[in-house]
Write a protein that holds these residues in place. Sequence first.
Motif, PDB file in Angstrom:
ATOM      1  N   GLY A 123      39.290  35.710  33.649  1.00  0.00           N
ATOM      2  CA  GLY A 123      39.066  35.331  34.854  1.00  0.00           C
ATOM      3  C   GLY A 123      39.204  33.848  35.106  1.00  0.00           C
ATOM      4  N   ILE A 124      38.761  33.074  34.067  1.00  0.00           N
ATOM      5  CA  ILE A 124      38.683  31.706  34.036  1.00  0.00           C
ATOM      6  C   ILE A 124      40.108  31.140  34.185  1.00  0.00           C
ATOM      7  CG2 ILE A 124      38.106  29.472  32.860  1.00  0.00           C
ATOM      8  CD1 ILE A 124      35.667  31.015  31.879  1.00  0.00           C
ATOM      9  N   TYR A 125      41.149  31.781  33.569  1.00  0.00           N
ATOM     10  CA  TYR A 125      42.495  31.357  33.425  1.00  0.00           C
ATOM     11  C   TYR A 125      43.147  31.649  34.831  1.00  0.00           C
ATOM     12  CZ  TYR A 125      47.554  31.530  32.222  1.00  0.00           C
ATOM     13  OH  TYR A 125      48.909  31.103  32.159  1.00  0.00           O
ATOM     14  N   LEU A 126      43.010  32.872  35.474  1.00  0.00           N
ATOM     15  CA  LEU A 126      43.457  32.941  36.918  1.00  0.00           C
ATOM     16  C   LEU A 126      42.769  32.099  37.662  1.00  0.00           C
ATOM     17  CD1 LEU A 126      42.758  37.093  36.737  1.00  0.00           C
ATOM     18  CD2 LEU A 126      45.076  35.759  36.454  1.00  0.00           C
ATOM     19  N   ALA A 127      41.531  31.865  37.635  1.00  0.00           N
ATOM     20  CA  ALA A 127      40.888  30.770  38.819  1.00  0.00           C
ATOM     21  C   ALA A 127      41.353  29.354  38.711  1.00  0.00           C
ATOM     22  CB  ALA A 127      39.432  30.796  38.599  1.00  0.00           C
ATOM     23  N   ASP A 128      41.604  29.113  37.234  1.00  0.00           N
ATOM     24  CA  ASP A 128      42.218  27.777  37.113  1.00  0.00           C
ATOM     25  C   ASP A 128      43.650  27.697  37.538  1.00  0.00           C
ATOM     26  OD1 ASP A 128      39.906  26.875  36.094  1.00  0.00           O
ATOM     27  OD2 ASP A 128      40.511  26.820  34.051  1.00  0.00           O
ATOM     28  N   LYS A 129      44.395  28.532  37.357  1.00  0.00           N
ATOM     29  CA  LYS A 129      45.825  28.558  37.760  1.00  0.00           C
ATOM     30  C   LYS A 129      45.814  28.603  39.202  1.00  0.00           C
ATOM     31  CE  LYS A 129      49.786  30.370  36.099  1.00  0.00           C
ATOM     32  NZ  LYS A 129      50.791  30.920  35.287  1.00  0.00           N
ATOM     33  N   LEU A 130      44.994  29.406  39.927  1.00  0.00           N
ATOM     34  CA  LEU A 130      45.042  29.470  41.378  1.00  0.00           C
ATOM     35  C   LEU A 130      44.301  28.139  42.147  1.00  0.00           C
ATOM     36  CD1 LEU A 130      45.589  31.729  43.569  1.00  0.00           C
ATOM     37  CD2 LEU A 130      43.082  32.276  43.419  1.00  0.00           C
ATOM     38  N   LYS A 131      43.434  27.649  41.526  1.00  0.00           N
ATOM     39  CA  LYS A 131      42.608  26.369  41.968  1.00  0.00           C
ATOM     40  C   LYS A 131      43.725  25.284  42.035  1.00  0.00           C
ATOM     41  CE  LYS A 131      38.483  25.741  40.460  1.00  0.00           C
ATOM     42  NZ  LYS A 131      37.618  25.517  39.329  1.00  0.00           N
ATOM     43  N   ALA A 132      44.597  25.230  40.964  1.00  0.00           N
ATOM     44  CA  ALA A 132      45.411  23.961  40.707  1.00  0.00           C
ATOM     45  C   ALA A 132      46.358  24.295  41.968  1.00  0.00           C
ATOM     46  CB  ALA A 132      46.251  23.956  39.309  1.00  0.00           C
ATOM     47  N   GLU A 133      47.007  25.489  42.168  1.00  0.00           N
ATOM     48  CA  GLU A 133      48.212  25.659  43.151  1.00  0.00           C
ATOM     49  C   GLU A 133      47.407  25.494  44.438  1.00  0.00           C
ATOM     50  OE1 GLU A 133      51.172  25.313  42.293  1.00  0.00           O
ATOM     51  OE2 GLU A 133      51.709  25.510  44.406  1.00  0.00           O
ATOM     52  N   ILE A 134      46.423  25.934  44.828  1.00  0.00           N
ATOM     53  CA  ILE A 134      45.806  25.930  45.954  1.00  0.00           C
ATOM     54  C   ILE A 134      45.612  24.268  46.358  1.00  0.00           C
ATOM     55  CG2 ILE A 134      43.609  26.192  47.346  1.00  0.00           C
ATOM     56  CD1 ILE A 134      43.381  28.854  46.219  1.00  0.00           C
ATOM     57  N   ARG A 135      45.216  23.626  45.394  1.00  0.00           N
ATOM     58  CA  ARG A 135      44.869  22.109  45.439  1.00  0.00           C
ATOM     59  C   ARG A 135      46.082  21.456  45.759  1.00  0.00           C
ATOM     60  NH1 ARG A 135      41.403  18.616  41.774  1.00  0.00           N
ATOM     61  NH2 ARG A 135      42.198  16.530  41.964  1.00  0.00           N
ATOM     62  N   ARG A 136      47.372  21.855  45.172  1.00  0.00           N
ATOM     63  CA  ARG A 136      48.819  21.240  45.466  1.00  0.00           C
ATOM     64  C   ARG A 136      49.083  21.599  46.845  1.00  0.00           C
ATOM     65  NH1 ARG A 136      50.094  21.315  40.096  1.00  0.00           N
ATOM     66  NH2 ARG A 136      50.412  23.535  39.813  1.00  0.00           N
ATOM     67  N   GLN A 137      48.603  22.571  47.358  1.00  0.00           N
ATOM     68  CA  GLN A 137      49.005  23.218  48.900  1.00  0.00           C
ATOM     69  C   GLN A 137      48.065  22.254  49.819  1.00  0.00           C
ATOM     70  OE1 GLN A 137      51.729  24.541  49.633  1.00  0.00           O
ATOM     71  NE2 GLN A 137      52.069  24.940  47.374  1.00  0.00           N
ATOM     72  N   GLY A 138      46.983  21.452  49.316  1.00  0.00           N
ATOM     73  CA  GLY A 138      46.123  20.836  50.130  1.00  0.00           C
ATOM     74  C   GLY A 138      45.253  21.599  50.963  1.00  0.00           C
ATOM     75  N   ILE A 139      44.861  22.668  50.495  1.00  0.00           N
ATOM     76  CA  ILE A 139      43.662  23.528  51.104  1.00  0.00           C
ATOM     77  C   ILE A 139      42.526  23.586  50.416  1.00  0.00           C
ATOM     78  CG2 ILE A 139      43.094  25.946  51.767  1.00  0.00           C
ATOM     79  CD1 ILE A 139      46.117  26.602  51.506  1.00  0.00           C
ATOM     80  N   LEU A 140      41.421  23.100  50.997  1.00  0.00           N
ATOM     81  CA  LEU A 140      40.144  23.193  50.550  1.00  0.00           C
ATOM     82  C   LEU A 140      39.579  24.367  50.395  1.00  0.00           C
ATOM     83  CD1 LEU A 140      37.748  21.187  49.642  1.00  0.00           C
ATOM     84  CD2 LEU A 140      36.845  21.342  51.823  1.00  0.00           C
ATOM     85  N   ALA A 141      39.360  24.788  48.966  1.00  0.00           N
ATOM     86  CA  ALA A 141      38.897  26.190  49.009  1.00  0.00           C
ATOM     87  C   ALA A 141      37.774  26.135  47.652  1.00  0.00           C
ATOM     88  CB  ALA A 141      39.931  27.219  48.443  1.00  0.00           C
ATOM     89  N   ASP A 142      37.123  27.001  47.845  1.00  0.00           N
ATOM     90  CA  ASP A 142      35.992  26.967  46.459  1.00  0.00           C
ATOM     91  C   ASP A 142      36.515  28.142  45.640  1.00  0.00           C
ATOM     92  OD1 ASP A 142      33.911  26.642  44.787  1.00  0.00           O
ATOM     93  OD2 ASP A 142      32.459  27.814  45.913  1.00  0.00           O
ATOM     94  N   ILE A 143      36.998  27.997  44.595  1.00  0.00           N
ATOM     95  CA  ILE A 143      37.494  29.164  43.590  1.00  0.00           C
ATOM     96  C   ILE A 143      36.686  29.244  42.184  1.00  0.00           C
ATOM     97  CG2 ILE A 143      39.541  30.170  42.442  1.00  0.00           C
ATOM     98  CD1 ILE A 143      40.237  28.787  45.197  1.00  0.00           C
TER      99      ILE A 143
END
Lengths: 344, 322
Positions: free
Chosen positions: B22-42
């Motif tokens: 779960g942590i691996y998935l969240a980290d991966k998603l977090k990095a890409e969402i951030r690259r897209q400039g979306i503010l999200a709590d993952i």
Amino acid sequence: MITAADLARLKIKRTIFHDVPNRPKILETKVILADLETKIDVGKAKILYDRITQVLGSKHAYTMHFSPAPATKVPDEVRAFTSKDRTTEEFISMSRELANYLFAQHTGATSPGLLCVMEVAVGQKRGIAVLKLERQEGAEIKFSGEEGKRVFDFDVLENLILTDKTRLFKSALFVRTAPGDDDFDSHGCDSQGPGTSEDVARFWLTYLGCQLAEEPRVSTRKWFDASLAFANEEIGDPVQMNDFYEHIHSELKSNRKNVSPKQFIEDYVPAPLRVPYKKFLEEHRVSLQAFGKDISEIKTRLRKKAFHTSHGISVTVPEEEENLVKVKADQIVVHDNLVSVDHK
Amino acid sequence: MTTLEEARKLWLKEQPVYREFGIYLADKLKAEIRRQGILADITSRSKDIDSVIKKLILKPEHTYESLGDKTGVRAIVRYKDEITPVLEIAERLFQRGDPENTSGRLKPNTFGYLSVHADVRLLAGDEQISKFPSAKFAAELQVRTLAQHLWAEMAHDSIYKYDALLAPLPNPLQRRIYILAGVVELADEEFNQIEREMPSVAELSVLKSLERHYFKLTVRRSDPQLSLDVIRLLSPLYEQKTPAQIIEHLNDFFTKHEDVLQDVYGKAEEMPDRSVFLFQPEALMIYDRLETDPLSVREAWSGHFPDRELERMANVFGFSFD
């Protein structure tokens, strides 16, 4: 050339301080070398980082490279140290050598100082930053720890830096760009500017084993040519153009030993022309860094000849354009186009 | 097929690996969402033993193996319009099942839990595929807005969860709960709509564009009032440019300077003595103007904001005022 982006990415990895006194003839002094690096936290690293940026990003910083015949072994130390990853012991040893070389350059007239040597990184590139923080003679420099484990107390330095009115420390930054001996981007700065080849202000460059990246006569000519070209090609308003010429001439004729294009922009270039002028210089490969002023290649172009008539009329002409003015027994003919008339 | 007892033993043994997954998935998603400039709590979590067993008791059609949500990753975004981009990112990063929108389960006159769910597994080429093989490791991705999250949190373990649970309540109380559900859903819609319409105001359109870049660099919240003041102050320095041209210019500037910005923000997180303007979206605008025409920035800035703050900003981007 070290850019603002390089300075923005700079990280300080290790820091050490050595006390380097001056060397009066009648008194024996000796350099006090630290044995251990000074551990600095993020806040202290920020203080040092700000100082490096303020000094080496300043209008007075200059681009330099290693001299083919350096007066010290500083270039060798920098080359060797940055050639691969180094241990703390190697860092300490290199920094002590740099302090010894500085002490060897000192005389009785040199200001004593603290030499701060930093191992830095700019992205993936290795580098070394050196700051000489001058101190008043007799001021106590605090090292703690017994012999063999002597370390400099940063709190003293913090006071020294923060209270120091001189913001332009003698400083240098070498960033290795490739494995070759001369593959470095290097900047230097000191309060006196880069100076010309005859200047005593070259003390710092001499110690660093460096010379200016471009001969002052070349930098001066390039800046002069590009500035004149800018005035001719880009400034439409004749009055503004004339003012600009005057500023270029007075800058080059002033007693200042250095020219800083950034300072020139701040002092003389009207707001709407600042960005175009800066861009023009960059496009013409004229650095915005400071350079030692040497007008030997443009001397004749700076001279003006004035013709005065019996009725109080004056005609002033750049010496190299003298042929545009024809003087006869009863008339003076100027072969040029009128661009403006001043009413005084 | 495992019995409840076997499931209990298995989960006690496997839960740490699932947590790691779960942590691996969240980290991966977090990095890409951030690259897209979306503010999200993952966030990610793996179920505790009680939840697994309770679920197997309540849903006998499931086995330990078929439980798809033993690990979950949750992305909470601000606006409904951000849900689809997050799902698209998940589709690029993972094997993603078809998303299920829980609102599809609701009748027009009912309320309940709102969120979008999708199963995710690692792609064959993922660097961790041997550790978390896709045949075994799946997680449930939940994407929801802040408003949906508010309702979900309030509903958890309470009567708000499904309208069927309201039946024993007196009518006036039931009615208040329906109104409340409507208010939350309406708020969600309105936030989204307002966000869509905002860019028609000049300085807000610049701010929104700056925010997209800013959230690629940090998740720190900023002060919009300060942002608008700075944008109004610096916009005239872009000569005759329209807001759209300023935005385009800043987009280019960000692309050219992204490496430097990533480095600067990476360092600044821990920096105690930083400018208060650094963790503001308009920091990008300040950086751009400092690089182009530092003197004009200083002239405009002086008298409006503290000079020392501007110098701190300049220093952090490698500029000196000396």
